[in-house]
Design a protein around this motif. Structure first.
Motif, PDB file in Angstrom:
ATOM      1  N   LEU A 165      15.160  53.534 -10.628  1.00 25.55           N
ATOM      2  CA  LEU A 165      14.368  54.746 -10.789  1.00 25.55           C
ATOM      3  C   LEU A 165      13.397  54.613 -11.963  1.00 25.55           C
ATOM      4  CD1 LEU A 165      16.995  57.582 -10.169  1.00 25.55           C
ATOM      5  CD2 LEU A 165      15.097  56.914  -8.699  1.00 25.55           C
ATOM      6  N   ASP A 166      13.848  54.012 -13.049  1.00 26.79           N
ATOM      7  CA  ASP A 166      12.972  53.806 -14.204  1.00 26.79           C
ATOM      8  C   ASP A 166      11.849  52.836 -13.874  1.00 26.79           C
ATOM      9  OD1 ASP A 166      14.600  55.050 -16.712  1.00 26.79           O
ATOM     10  OD2 ASP A 166      15.975  54.150 -15.280  1.00 26.79           O
ATOM     11  N   VAL A 167      12.159  51.790 -13.126  1.00 30.40           N
ATOM     12  CA  VAL A 167      11.169  50.762 -12.796  1.00 30.40           C
ATOM     13  C   VAL A 167      10.104  51.304 -11.846  1.00 30.40           C
ATOM     14  CG1 VAL A 167      10.845  48.515 -11.683  1.00 30.40           C
ATOM     15  CG2 VAL A 167      12.777  48.878 -13.220  1.00 30.40           C
ATOM     16  N   ILE A 168      10.472  52.247 -10.981  1.00 31.89           N
ATOM     17  CA  ILE A 168       9.532  52.760  -9.980  1.00 31.89           C
ATOM     18  C   ILE A 168       8.801  54.009 -10.476  1.00 31.89           C
ATOM     19  CG2 ILE A 168       9.336  53.757  -7.671  1.00 31.89           C
ATOM     20  CD1 ILE A 168      11.665  51.992  -6.809  1.00 31.89           C
ATOM     21  N   LEU A 169       9.532  54.995 -10.952  1.00 33.06           N
ATOM     22  CA  LEU A 169       8.928  56.296 -11.255  1.00 33.06           C
ATOM     23  C   LEU A 169       8.089  56.291 -12.530  1.00 33.06           C
ATOM     24  CD1 LEU A 169      11.838  58.730 -10.304  1.00 33.06           C
ATOM     25  CD2 LEU A 169       9.827  58.098  -8.967  1.00 33.06           C
ATOM     26  N   VAL A 170       8.582  55.664 -13.586  1.00 28.86           N
ATOM     27  CA  VAL A 170       7.846  55.693 -14.857  1.00 28.86           C
ATOM     28  C   VAL A 170       6.522  54.934 -14.773  1.00 28.86           C
ATOM     29  CG1 VAL A 170       7.934  55.089 -17.306  1.00 28.86           C
ATOM     30  CG2 VAL A 170       9.945  56.066 -16.195  1.00 28.86           C
ATOM     31  N   PRO A 171       6.488  53.677 -14.264  1.00 32.49           N
ATOM     32  CA  PRO A 171       5.179  53.022 -14.104  1.00 32.49           C
ATOM     33  C   PRO A 171       4.250  53.765 -13.149  1.00 32.49           C
ATOM     34  CG  PRO A 171       6.937  51.397 -14.016  1.00 32.49           C
ATOM     35  CD  PRO A 171       7.583  52.740 -13.962  1.00 32.49           C
ATOM     36  N   SER A 172       4.809  54.371 -12.097  1.00 32.34           N
ATOM     37  CA  SER A 172       3.975  55.150 -11.172  1.00 32.34           C
ATOM     38  C   SER A 172       3.334  56.330 -11.880  1.00 32.34           C
ATOM     39  CB  SER A 172       4.815  55.638  -9.996  1.00 32.34           C
ATOM     40  OG  SER A 172       5.356  54.553  -9.264  1.00 32.34           O
ATOM     41  N   ALA A 229      18.660  54.252 -15.885  1.00 32.65           N
ATOM     42  CA  ALA A 229      19.417  53.342 -16.731  1.00 32.65           C
ATOM     43  C   ALA A 229      19.854  54.022 -18.021  1.00 32.65           C
ATOM     44  CB  ALA A 229      18.570  52.116 -17.053  1.00 32.65           C
ATOM     45  N   HIS A 230      21.004  53.582 -18.563  1.00 32.50           N
ATOM     46  CA  HIS A 230      21.544  54.143 -19.789  1.00 32.50           C
ATOM     47  C   HIS A 230      21.821  53.057 -20.825  1.00 32.50           C
ATOM     48  CE1 HIS A 230      22.210  57.521 -17.096  1.00 32.50           C
ATOM     49  NE2 HIS A 230      23.011  56.781 -16.368  1.00 32.50           N
ATOM     50  N   GLY A 231      21.387  51.829 -20.568  1.00 31.85           N
ATOM     51  CA  GLY A 231      21.684  50.731 -21.479  1.00 31.85           C
ATOM     52  C   GLY A 231      20.946  50.845 -22.797  1.00 31.85           C
ATOM     53  N   LEU A 264      13.634  51.127 -25.451  1.00 35.55           N
ATOM     54  CA  LEU A 264      12.294  51.109 -24.858  1.00 35.55           C
ATOM     55  C   LEU A 264      11.685  52.508 -24.810  1.00 35.55           C
ATOM     56  CD1 LEU A 264      10.068  49.507 -23.409  1.00 35.55           C
ATOM     57  CD2 LEU A 264      11.297  49.926 -21.261  1.00 35.55           C
ATOM     58  N   LYS A 265      12.498  53.487 -24.507  1.00 32.39           N
ATOM     59  CA  LYS A 265      12.012  54.876 -24.456  1.00 32.39           C
ATOM     60  C   LYS A 265      11.480  55.326 -25.808  1.00 32.39           C
ATOM     61  CE  LYS A 265      15.312  56.183 -20.839  1.00 32.39           C
ATOM     62  NZ  LYS A 265      16.484  57.014 -20.491  1.00 32.39           N
ATOM     63  N   TYR A 266      12.262  55.084 -26.858  1.00 35.46           N
ATOM     64  CA  TYR A 266      11.852  55.554 -28.180  1.00 35.46           C
ATOM     65  C   TYR A 266      10.680  54.754 -28.731  1.00 35.46           C
ATOM     66  CZ  TYR A 266      15.941  58.589 -28.455  1.00 35.46           C
ATOM     67  OH  TYR A 266      16.862  59.588 -28.232  1.00 35.46           O
ATOM     68  N   VAL A 267      10.672  53.458 -28.491  1.00 35.30           N
ATOM     69  CA  VAL A 267       9.567  52.630 -28.990  1.00 35.30           C
ATOM     70  C   VAL A 267       8.264  52.985 -28.280  1.00 35.30           C
ATOM     71  CG1 VAL A 267       8.681  50.271 -29.108  1.00 35.30           C
ATOM     72  CG2 VAL A 267      11.047  50.739 -29.732  1.00 35.30           C
ATOM     73  N   SER A 268       8.316  53.281 -26.972  1.00 36.27           N
ATOM     74  CA  SER A 268       7.109  53.693 -26.240  1.00 36.27           C
ATOM     75  C   SER A 268       6.544  54.989 -26.801  1.00 36.27           C
ATOM     76  CB  SER A 268       7.429  53.853 -24.752  1.00 36.27           C
ATOM     77  OG  SER A 268       7.903  52.643 -24.201  1.00 36.27           O
ATOM     78  N   LEU A 269       7.432  55.940 -27.055  1.00 42.15           N
ATOM     79  CA  LEU A 269       6.980  57.205 -27.653  1.00 42.15           C
ATOM     80  C   LEU A 269       6.380  56.980 -29.034  1.00 42.15           C
ATOM     81  CD1 LEU A 269       9.929  59.579 -26.684  1.00 42.15           C
ATOM     82  CD2 LEU A 269       7.554  59.846 -26.006  1.00 42.15           C
ATOM     83  N   LEU A 270       7.025  56.152 -29.831  1.00 41.68           N
ATOM     84  CA  LEU A 270       6.536  55.878 -31.180  1.00 41.68           C
ATOM     85  C   LEU A 270       5.153  55.248 -31.145  1.00 41.68           C
ATOM     86  CD1 LEU A 270       7.306  55.961 -34.190  1.00 41.68           C
ATOM     87  CD2 LEU A 270       8.268  53.664 -33.917  1.00 41.68           C
ATOM     88  N   ALA A 271       4.935  54.314 -30.221  1.00 47.82           N
ATOM     89  CA  ALA A 271       3.636  53.651 -30.114  1.00 47.82           C
ATOM     90  C   ALA A 271       2.540  54.630 -29.723  1.00 47.82           C
ATOM     91  CB  ALA A 271       3.716  52.509 -29.100  1.00 47.82           C
ATOM     92  N   LEU A 295      12.969  60.821 -13.445  1.00 47.71           N
ATOM     93  CA  LEU A 295      12.483  61.799 -12.481  1.00 47.71           C
ATOM     94  C   LEU A 295      11.661  62.891 -13.170  1.00 47.71           C
ATOM     95  CD1 LEU A 295      12.425  62.806  -9.567  1.00 47.71           C
ATOM     96  CD2 LEU A 295      14.570  64.025 -10.021  1.00 47.71           C
ATOM     97  N   LEU A 296      12.100  63.306 -14.346  1.00 46.19           N
ATOM     98  CA  LEU A 296      11.364  64.319 -15.094  1.00 46.19           C
ATOM     99  C   LEU A 296      10.002  63.799 -15.557  1.00 46.19           C
ATOM    100  CD1 LEU A 296      14.218  65.872 -17.282  1.00 46.19           C
ATOM    101  CD2 LEU A 296      13.165  66.816 -15.222  1.00 46.19           C
ATOM    102  N   VAL A 297       9.922  62.503 -15.854  1.00 44.88           N
ATOM    103  CA  VAL A 297       8.640  61.904 -16.243  1.00 44.88           C
ATOM    104  C   VAL A 297       7.647  62.024 -15.099  1.00 44.88           C
ATOM    105  CG1 VAL A 297       7.500  59.804 -17.023  1.00 44.88           C
ATOM    106  CG2 VAL A 297       9.809  60.318 -17.794  1.00 44.88           C
ATOM    107  N   PHE A 298       8.085  61.681 -13.910  1.00 47.13           N
ATOM    108  CA  PHE A 298       7.206  61.711 -12.736  1.00 47.13           C
ATOM    109  C   PHE A 298       6.744  63.136 -12.430  1.00 47.13           C
ATOM    110  CE2 PHE A 298       6.338  61.654  -8.166  1.00 47.13           C
ATOM    111  CZ  PHE A 298       5.494  60.555  -8.085  1.00 47.13           C
ATOM    112  N   LEU A 299       7.673  64.084 -12.437  1.00 46.41           N
ATOM    113  CA  LEU A 299       7.324  65.469 -12.118  1.00 46.41           C
ATOM    114  C   LEU A 299       6.421  66.078 -13.190  1.00 46.41           C
ATOM    115  CD1 LEU A 299      10.784  66.763 -10.815  1.00 46.41           C
ATOM    116  CD2 LEU A 299       8.788  66.062  -9.476  1.00 46.41           C
TER     117      LEU A 299
END
Length: 235
Positions: A8-15, A111-113, A119-126, A196-200
C-alpha cells in the motif's frame, strides 16, 4: 520488508506524489500559456500595474508601497517560522526513543517497520526544510523591493520599473513555491497513520487547489485579455 506489508505504501504514496506534481506542472503550463485562466497569472499582471502606479506617484504612495510589502513579508515570515518549528518537532521525535514515534499497528494500514517509520519522518523533515528555504529567499527579494520601490526614477537610473517587477515576481514565486511545498507536506503528515489517508488527502487537496487556482468567469474566454496578460506575466 515483505511485499504484503508495504504494497500500500509503495503504490498509494508515490501515486499521490505523482498526482500532485502533475497538477502543478499543468498549472505552471497554464500560467505560461493562458495566464488569464489562473489567479497566479492575473495577480502577476496586477502586480506589474501596481509597481507602475507606485512609481508614478512615489511621493504620495511610498508609505502605501512599504506597508503593502511589509504585509507580504509578515506572511512569509509566519510560514518560515512555522516550517522551522515543525522541523524542530520532527527532529525531536526522530531522535527520541518514546513510543509515540511508533504508530499503532491496529490503527495503521501499510508497513510498520523501523525503516518505513524513519522514511516518513525524514520525508516530512525534508519538505519543511525546503519550504523554509523558499520563504527565506522570498523575504530577501521582497525586502530588496522595499528599498528599490522608493528609489527616484530618472533617465540614468539603473533601477527601472521592469527590474523592480522582476525582483518582486521572484519573491512572490518563491513564496508560492514555499506554500505549495508546505501544502504537499500535509498529506505526508497523515502517512504516519497509513498510506490510504495520504492518497485521499491528496485528492481532496488537488480539488481544493483547482478551485482556488483557476478562474471561472466570462473574462476567461476573452482572447484579448489573454494576450494582454501573457505580455504582463513573468513567473
Amino acid at each position: 520488508m515483505e511485499w504484503r506489508k508495504c504494497y500500500l505504501d509503495v503504490i498509494l504514496v508515490p501515486s499521490a506524489l505523482l498526482m500532485s506534481i502533475a497538477y502543478h506542472l499543468w498549472l505552471w503550463r497554464t500560467v505560461r500559456t493562458q495566464p488569464h485562466r489562473t489567479t497566479l497569472g492575473v495577480n502577476a499582471s496586477v502586480r506589474r500595474n501596481w509597481i507602475h502606479s507606485m512609481l508614478e506617484d512615489n511621493d504620495k504612495k511610498n508609505i502605501l508601497a512599504v506597508q503593502s510589502l511589509r504585509n507580504t513579508i509578515m506572511g512569509s515570515t509566519l510560514m518560515a517560522t512555522t516550517s522551522v518549528l515543525l522541523c524542530t518537532g520532527l527532529a525531536a521525535v526522530i531522535s527520541s526513543t518514546y513510543s509515540m514515534k511508533k504508530p499503532l499497528n491496529d490503527a495503521v494500514y501499510g508497513a510498520h517497520g523501523e525503516f518505513m517509520v524513519a522514511l516518513k519522518y525524514v520525508s516530512l523533515l525534508a519538505l519543511f526544510i525546503f519550504s523554509f528555504f523558499c520563504h527565506s529567499l522570498s523575504i530577501r527579494f521582497i525586502n530588496q523591493v522595499n528599498i528599490l520601490v522608493n528609489v527616484p526614477q530618472d533617465a540614468t537610473s539603473l533601477v527601472t520599473a521592469s527590474y523592480i517587477h522582476l525582483i518582486l515576481e521572484r519573491g512572490f514565486t518563491l513564496n508560492t513555491v514555499g506554500n505549495r511545498i508546505f501544502y504537499a507536506a500535509l498529506p505526508l503528515l497523515l502517512w504516519i497513520f497509513g498510506p490510504l489517508l495520504v492518497f485521499l488527502c491528496t485528492l481532496t487537496m488537488i480539488a481544493v487547489l483547482y478551485n482556488l487556482d483557476f478562474l471561472f468567469s466570462a473574462s476567461a474566454n476573452d482572447p484579448k485579455i489573454d494576450h494582454a496578460n501573457q505580455n504582463a506575466v513573468c513567473i
